[in-house]
Design a protein around this motif. Sequence first.
Motif, PDB file in Angstrom:
ATOM      1  N   THR A   1      12.277 -10.836  94.969  1.00  0.00           N
ATOM      2  CA  THR A   1      10.955 -11.102  94.540  1.00  0.00           C
ATOM      3  C   THR A   1      10.134  -9.778  94.154  1.00  0.00           C
ATOM      4  OG1 THR A   1      10.140 -12.066  96.290  1.00  0.00           O
ATOM      5  CG2 THR A   1      10.932 -13.646  94.633  1.00  0.00           C
ATOM      6  N   TYR A   2       8.936  -9.638  93.737  1.00  0.00           N
ATOM      7  CA  TYR A   2       8.118  -8.626  93.741  1.00  0.00           C
ATOM      8  C   TYR A   2       7.090  -9.022  92.877  1.00  0.00           C
ATOM      9  CZ  TYR A   2       9.480  -7.253  88.917  1.00  0.00           C
ATOM     10  OH  TYR A   2       9.456  -7.065  87.582  1.00  0.00           O
ATOM     11  N   PHE A   3       5.957  -8.005  93.190  1.00  0.00           N
ATOM     12  CA  PHE A   3       4.736  -8.025  92.264  1.00  0.00           C
ATOM     13  C   PHE A   3       4.326  -6.776  91.917  1.00  0.00           C
ATOM     14  CE2 PHE A   3       3.413  -8.179  96.629  1.00  0.00           C
ATOM     15  CZ  PHE A   3       2.156  -7.364  97.077  1.00  0.00           C
ATOM     16  N   GLU A   4       3.527  -6.688  90.902  1.00  0.00           N
ATOM     17  CA  GLU A   4       3.118  -5.198  90.450  1.00  0.00           C
ATOM     18  C   GLU A   4       1.404  -5.452  90.235  1.00  0.00           C
ATOM     19  OE1 GLU A   4       4.286  -4.233  86.430  1.00  0.00           O
ATOM     20  OE2 GLU A   4       5.152  -6.406  86.187  1.00  0.00           O
ATOM     21  N   LEU A   5       0.971  -4.391  90.101  1.00  0.00           N
ATOM     22  CA  LEU A   5      -0.698  -4.149  90.370  1.00  0.00           C
ATOM     23  C   LEU A   5      -0.985  -3.320  89.211  1.00  0.00           C
ATOM     24  CD1 LEU A   5      -1.302  -4.553  94.120  1.00  0.00           C
ATOM     25  CD2 LEU A   5      -1.585  -6.592  92.432  1.00  0.00           C
ATOM     26  N   PHE A   6      -2.023  -3.373  88.654  1.00  0.00           N
ATOM     27  CA  PHE A   6      -2.662  -2.767  87.608  1.00  0.00           C
ATOM     28  C   PHE A   6      -4.328  -2.482  87.940  1.00  0.00           C
ATOM     29  CE2 PHE A   6       0.849  -4.485  85.410  1.00  0.00           C
ATOM     30  CZ  PHE A   6       1.760  -3.244  84.743  1.00  0.00           C
ATOM     31  N   GLY A   7      -4.762  -1.306  87.403  1.00  0.00           N
ATOM     32  CA  GLY A   7      -6.136  -1.480  87.341  1.00  0.00           C
ATOM     33  C   GLY A   7      -6.810  -1.534  86.098  1.00  0.00           C
TER      34      GLY A   7
END
Length: 299
Positions: free
Chosen positions: A86-92
């Motif tokens: 699993t993972y997660f990703e972040l944006f601004g």
Amino acid sequence: MLQAVVAGATATTAAGLAPASVHAAASTSRKRPLTYYNHSYAVLDRATADAVEHSDYLHTFADFQIRETTGEQGTWIGRYLLGRETYFELFGVGDLPGKDGELGAAGTGVSTERDGDLAEVIARLPGEGVPDPVEFQQTRDFGDGRPVPWFDAVFTTQQYDTFGAWAMEYRPEYFADPRSDTEPPGFPGDVGRERYLSDGYRDRLMRDVTGVHLAVTGSDLANTVPLLRAGGMRVKTRPDGAVASDGYTTVRFDAVPQDRVGLRRVRMCLNRPPGTRHRERLGTSTLLVGPGPKAVWTF
């Protein structure tokens, strides 16, 4: 269509438990789900996104990558924390086009472990009140101008406020392409998350995502629940939201007005207990690690 769906495309393994992919391959204790939690993404305020991007600690904590990806809908740069499955990703704010780049926008993908299971999910959707599911295929370009089929996916609708969910299945062609740098199959028909992700997590603390807490509009939640149920996840609804689980990762949804949407919390299991508690302030968010084999990131 959610632009951020193309931004990457892992239930989770707590210390001492068998990996979810093993359970997906052969489960005798209960009927296995067709889909499992894959990843979530979220758009943060610019100060927090920049703090994440330039954090030295995150490179120690997780298989942390700043990566540019090109798909059919364009090119994007995400901040990825990658686990075993699993993972997660972040944006601004502004990293994605249109409303997908606004503060609080988010999404969650669930995926199959066996080739062909997505077709069963799609076949179940009319029984969940979705007579016309939206199917699509994503490709990936590794930078040489030769795109490869990446994954097939389905939405319940193309209409959304700030959050969208999709079910997906990685394509055999992607695994067969040496540019994907993926692992050999663990069983016949293996298109699973552990095969897709690298083993970079082994040298870091973070192992997997065990829980995600998201605030979404009631309309977006209503469009999400049928998809999760069609994938065989356990979903409990309540007046103020819902909780969904594949048996390893739990996703909590709070139904809120649109001006209060966004990522609230991510829970992770670790490869080993660090022994002491570490507190890392990243913009307006706080990551608490240890002292046991778990971490909580509050936004």
